[in-house]
Design a protein around this motif. Sequence first.
Motif, short mmCIF file in Angstrom:
data_model
loop_
_atom_site.label_atom_id
_atom_site.label_comp_id
_atom_site.label_asym_id
_atom_site.label_seq_id
_atom_site.Cartn_x
_atom_site.Cartn_y
_atom_site.Cartn_z
N GLU A 230 0.85 -1.19 0.00
CA GLU A 230 0.00 0.00 0.00
C GLU A 230 0.88 1.24 0.00
OE1 GLU A 230 -3.21 -0.30 -0.25
OE2 GLU A 230 -3.51 -2.42 0.25
N SER A 231 0.34 2.35 -0.51
CA SER A 231 1.18 3.53 -0.71
C SER A 231 0.50 4.82 -0.28
CB SER A 231 1.55 3.67 -2.20
OG SER A 231 2.14 2.48 -2.69
N MET A 232 1.34 5.78 0.13
CA MET A 232 0.93 7.16 0.34
C MET A 232 1.85 8.05 -0.50
SD MET A 232 1.09 9.63 3.73
CE MET A 232 -0.42 9.05 4.49
N ILE A 233 1.24 8.90 -1.33
CA ILE A 233 2.00 9.79 -2.21
C ILE A 233 1.71 11.22 -1.81
CG2 ILE A 233 2.36 10.53 -4.60
CD1 ILE A 233 1.26 7.73 -5.42
N ILE A 234 2.75 11.98 -1.54
CA ILE A 234 2.62 13.41 -1.25
C ILE A 234 3.13 14.15 -2.48
CG2 ILE A 234 3.26 15.32 0.26
CD1 ILE A 234 3.71 13.29 2.47
N GLU A 235 2.22 14.85 -3.15
CA GLU A 235 2.58 15.52 -4.38
C GLU A 235 3.22 16.88 -4.11
OE1 GLU A 235 -0.82 15.53 -6.94
OE2 GLU A 235 -1.06 13.34 -6.81
N SER A 242 -3.59 8.26 -1.04
CA SER A 242 -3.28 7.00 -0.38
C SER A 242 -4.16 5.90 -0.94
CB SER A 242 -3.51 7.09 1.14
OG SER A 242 -2.65 8.04 1.72
N THR A 243 -3.60 4.71 -1.07
CA THR A 243 -4.41 3.58 -1.46
C THR A 243 -5.30 3.18 -0.29
OG1 THR A 243 -2.61 2.10 -0.81
CG2 THR A 243 -2.73 2.72 -3.13
#
Length: 257
Positions: A230-235, A242-243
Motif C-alpha cells: 500500500e502507498s501514500m503519495i505526497i505531491e 493513499s491507497t
Amino acid sequence: MTTFPGGTRVEMIAGMPVSVDIRTPLPVRELTPLLDNAFAWLRWVEATFHPSREDSQIGRLNRGQTIEQVPELIEVLHRCDELSEATGGWFEARRGGVVDPSGYIKGWALERLSRALASTGAGDHRIDAGDDIRLRGSAAPGRRWEVGVRDPRTGLVRAVVAAHDLGIATSGASPVVDPRTGRRRTGVDAVTVIGPDLGVADAYATAMYAMGPVRARRFAAETAVRSPYESMIIEGDGREYSTPGFAAHIAQPRLAG
C-alpha cells in the motif's frame, strides 16, 4: 507503561545512523552478540554493495574487474532485474553500463536482518535506517510499533503507521532521476510504501517517486489490487493520495507535528 527490557544500539553505516532496537526480554549475554552480528552484517553489505567503494563487488563489477561469486550478489542483481520489469523500468539498477542497486539494497539488507533476528529469538524489534524501517513483534507487551510519516516540506506528521510486522520505505529525501531521461523528476515530494518485504517496498517507493504524480497514483492503485503493498503519495503541491489499504495501518489519522 510496561516495556520490554531489550537493548538498543546505533552505529553509522554508509554515512547514516542505523538503529537496532530489540525489545524481546533476552539476557545481556544473548543480546550483545545479536547486536554485534547485526551490525557486522550491515557493514558487510556496505563493503560488498556500495557503488562508490572501489573495493566493493559492485565497484569492481562496474570497472570490469573480476568479482567473487557471492550468492547474495547474484540474488540482489536478479531481484533488481525482476523489480525493473515489475515497475515497467521505473526502478532501474543498471543505467549507462553502471550497476547501482541503492534503491533496493538498504531495504533488502534490513529485511534479511529482521528475519535473522526473529529466527534467533529476538522477535520484537525495530530496525531504522534513514527512511527505511522494519517493524516486527511488539514495542511493549500488547502494543504495536508506531512510525510517523512526515511531510518532507513541512516536517509535519501526515500519518502514524502502527503494526506488529511491516516494512515501511519512503523515497523523497534525496533526488531520484527518471531512468529514461537521466533527469531529476519533479511533481512528487515523497512516496511511502508499506508491505511485508522492505526491499520490495523500497524499490516500489523509488520507482513511484521517479514516475511523477499521475503514473505514481496509477501504479500505486494497481499494485494495491494485486499485492499486499500500500502507498501514500505526497505531491509537490501538498496534496496527498493513499491507497485504501494504507488506512488500515493508521493508528492516528493526523498529528499536529
